[in-house]
Design a protein around this motif. Structure first.
Motif, PDB file in Angstrom:
ATOM      1  N   LYS A  33       6.632   4.009   2.681  1.00  0.00           N
ATOM      2  CA  LYS A  33       6.466   5.451   2.623  1.00  0.00           C
ATOM      3  C   LYS A  33       7.174   5.950   1.374  1.00  0.00           C
ATOM      4  O   LYS A  33       8.373   5.733   1.201  1.00  0.00           O
ATOM      5  CB  LYS A  33       7.052   6.106   3.872  1.00  0.00           C
ATOM      6  N   VAL A  34       6.422   6.616   0.504  1.00  0.00           N
ATOM      7  CA  VAL A  34       6.954   6.990  -0.808  1.00  0.00           C
ATOM      8  C   VAL A  34       6.699   8.462  -1.091  1.00  0.00           C
ATOM      9  O   VAL A  34       5.908   9.116  -0.425  1.00  0.00           O
ATOM     10  CB  VAL A  34       6.307   6.140  -1.923  1.00  0.00           C
ATOM     11  N   GLN A  35       7.368   8.976  -2.102  1.00  0.00           N
ATOM     12  CA  GLN A  35       7.165  10.339  -2.564  1.00  0.00           C
ATOM     13  C   GLN A  35       6.094  10.371  -3.656  1.00  0.00           C
ATOM     14  O   GLN A  35       5.982   9.447  -4.461  1.00  0.00           O
ATOM     15  CB  GLN A  35       8.469  10.913  -3.111  1.00  0.00           C
ATOM     16  N   ALA A  54       4.671  13.183   0.689  1.00  0.00           N
ATOM     17  CA  ALA A  54       5.057  11.780   0.806  1.00  0.00           C
ATOM     18  C   ALA A  54       3.803  10.926   0.901  1.00  0.00           C
ATOM     19  O   ALA A  54       2.700  11.422   1.061  1.00  0.00           O
ATOM     20  CB  ALA A  54       5.934  11.572   2.034  1.00  0.00           C
ATOM     21  N   GLY A  55       3.965   9.627   0.806  1.00  0.00           N
ATOM     22  CA  GLY A  55       2.812   8.762   0.895  1.00  0.00           C
ATOM     23  C   GLY A  55       3.187   7.379   1.331  1.00  0.00           C
ATOM     24  O   GLY A  55       4.345   7.083   1.556  1.00  0.00           O
ATOM     25  N   CYS A  56       2.160   6.526   1.460  1.00  0.00           N
ATOM     26  CA  CYS A  56       2.386   5.128   1.804  1.00  0.00           C
ATOM     27  C   CYS A  56       1.860   4.253   0.696  1.00  0.00           C
ATOM     28  O   CYS A  56       0.908   4.582   0.026  1.00  0.00           O
ATOM     29  CB  CYS A  56       1.707   4.772   3.115  1.00  0.00           C
ATOM     30  N   PHE A  57       2.481   3.111   0.577  1.00  0.00           N
ATOM     31  CA  PHE A  57       2.186   2.183  -0.504  1.00  0.00           C
ATOM     32  C   PHE A  57       2.099   0.804   0.142  1.00  0.00           C
ATOM     33  O   PHE A  57       2.976   0.443   0.899  1.00  0.00           O
ATOM     34  CB  PHE A  57       3.362   2.287  -1.472  1.00  0.00           C
ATOM     35  N   ALA A  63       0.821  -1.202   0.000  1.00  0.00           N
ATOM     36  CA  ALA A  63       0.000   0.000   0.000  1.00  0.00           C
ATOM     37  C   ALA A  63       0.845   1.238   0.000  1.00  0.00           C
ATOM     38  O   ALA A  63       1.910   1.285   0.577  1.00  0.00           O
ATOM     39  CB  ALA A  63      -0.898  -0.006   1.232  1.00  0.00           C
ATOM     40  N   ILE A  64       0.340   2.273  -0.641  1.00  0.00           N
ATOM     41  CA  ILE A  64       0.990   3.575  -0.636  1.00  0.00           C
ATOM     42  C   ILE A  64       0.021   4.573  -0.039  1.00  0.00           C
ATOM     43  O   ILE A  64      -1.074   4.704  -0.523  1.00  0.00           O
ATOM     44  CB  ILE A  64       1.322   4.009  -2.072  1.00  0.00           C
ATOM     45  N   ALA A  65       0.408   5.300   1.000  1.00  0.00           N
ATOM     46  CA  ALA A  65      -0.495   6.277   1.598  1.00  0.00           C
ATOM     47  C   ALA A  65       0.146   7.647   1.644  1.00  0.00           C
ATOM     48  O   ALA A  65       1.168   7.827   2.271  1.00  0.00           O
ATOM     49  CB  ALA A  65      -0.858   5.848   3.016  1.00  0.00           C
TER      50      ALA A  65
END
Length: 266
Positions: free
Chosen positions: A235-237, A13-16, A6-8
């Motif tokens: 945690k992603v951009q 930034a986000g989650c994946f 999951a990306i949030a």
């Protein structure tokens, strides 16, 4: 059961999230011959006693209108990624089973980086001109709703009623299987983990996903019965794809190349 990824998004930034859905191996009776071990399945890492197959990736609706989703629980790995408007969408990968799946929705630019490591054929309802051009440039085979293997369900609301016959799509699309594992973990160097029975992944102010652990697996709360053996949250951009949806919301791109924080629940 299998992996869910999951990306949030949180600001820039986000989650994946990835969820693994491979069914745990059951003990064999003494009367059964031992299956020949031929390696592992690329998407889940589970033992493989059959020849590798083409991987299919399906974009699946993840809104309230999409419930109940069909075929998600049979995926080998499911990616939950943020899209525009505070929503999330699923990219479900199928390697060991090819069921009827849906509701099928459209691709995003983010999907290119998620699909290429699996060398997957992608099934979607379509996409923006920008996303379609990105898929074409990457050489990804795309099956859309004008194909005979996709159909509509008159009992479902419009935009949430397209379903795909993956068995027929797999039979008609012979693409080389992946040459490497989708998730390639090194040796664990920590001292152990933290016990948990409840995991909540927050994508943004409008979207979160709660999972509860029971009987050695994770089950989504307040949605149909999708069970995963492993959850991986990254945690992603996020960057801007440069266009908006019909409601005027900016479409994000999930950056899946690089380094960052992650959480593994297994």
């Amino acid at each position: 059961m299998g992996y869910l990824r999951a990306i949030a998004p949180l600001a820039a930034a986000g989650c994946f999230v990835l969820a693994s859905c491979t069914t745990p191996t059951q003990p064999e009776s003494a009367a059964q011959p031992e299956a020949q071990f031929l390696g592992t399945w690329s998407m889940s890492g589970a033992p493989r006693a059959a020849e590798p197959t083409t991987v299919l990736g399906v974009k699946i609706d993840n809104t309230a209108e999409a419930q109940p989703q069909l075929g998600v629980e049979q995926a080998d790995l499911v990616v939950q990624e943020p899209v525009e408007g505070g929503l999330t969408r699923l990219l479900a990968f199928y390697e060991t089973a090819f069921p009827q799946v849906g509701p099928v929705r459209s691709i995003r630019n983010s999907d290119v980086g998620l699909v290429l490591p699996a060398n997957a054929v992608v099934v979607a309802s379509g996409g923006s001109q920008t996303a379609l051009a990105a898929f074409q440039a990457a050489g990804i085979r795309l099956i859309t709703e004008d194909a005979a293997e996709l159909s509509t369900d008159a009992n479902r609301p419009s935009d949430h009623n397209v379903f795909a016959d993956l068995a027929a799509i797999e039979a008609a699309n012979n693409v080389s299987p992946p040459t490497q594992d989708y998730l390639d973990f090194g040796e664990f160097e920590g001292r152990g983990g933290t016990p948990a029975k409840d995991v909540t992944v927050t994508f943004n102010a409008q979207s979160s996903q709660r999972w509860q652990r029971a009987d050695g697996a994770w089950t989504r709360v307040d949605q149909d019965n999708f069970v995963a053996t492993t959850l991986l949250v990254l945690k992603v951009q996020l960057s801007d794809a440069g266009y908006k949806d019909s409601a005027g919301s900016s479409v994000p791109i999930v950056e899946t190349t690089g380094r960052g924080e992650g959480w593994l629940a297994t």
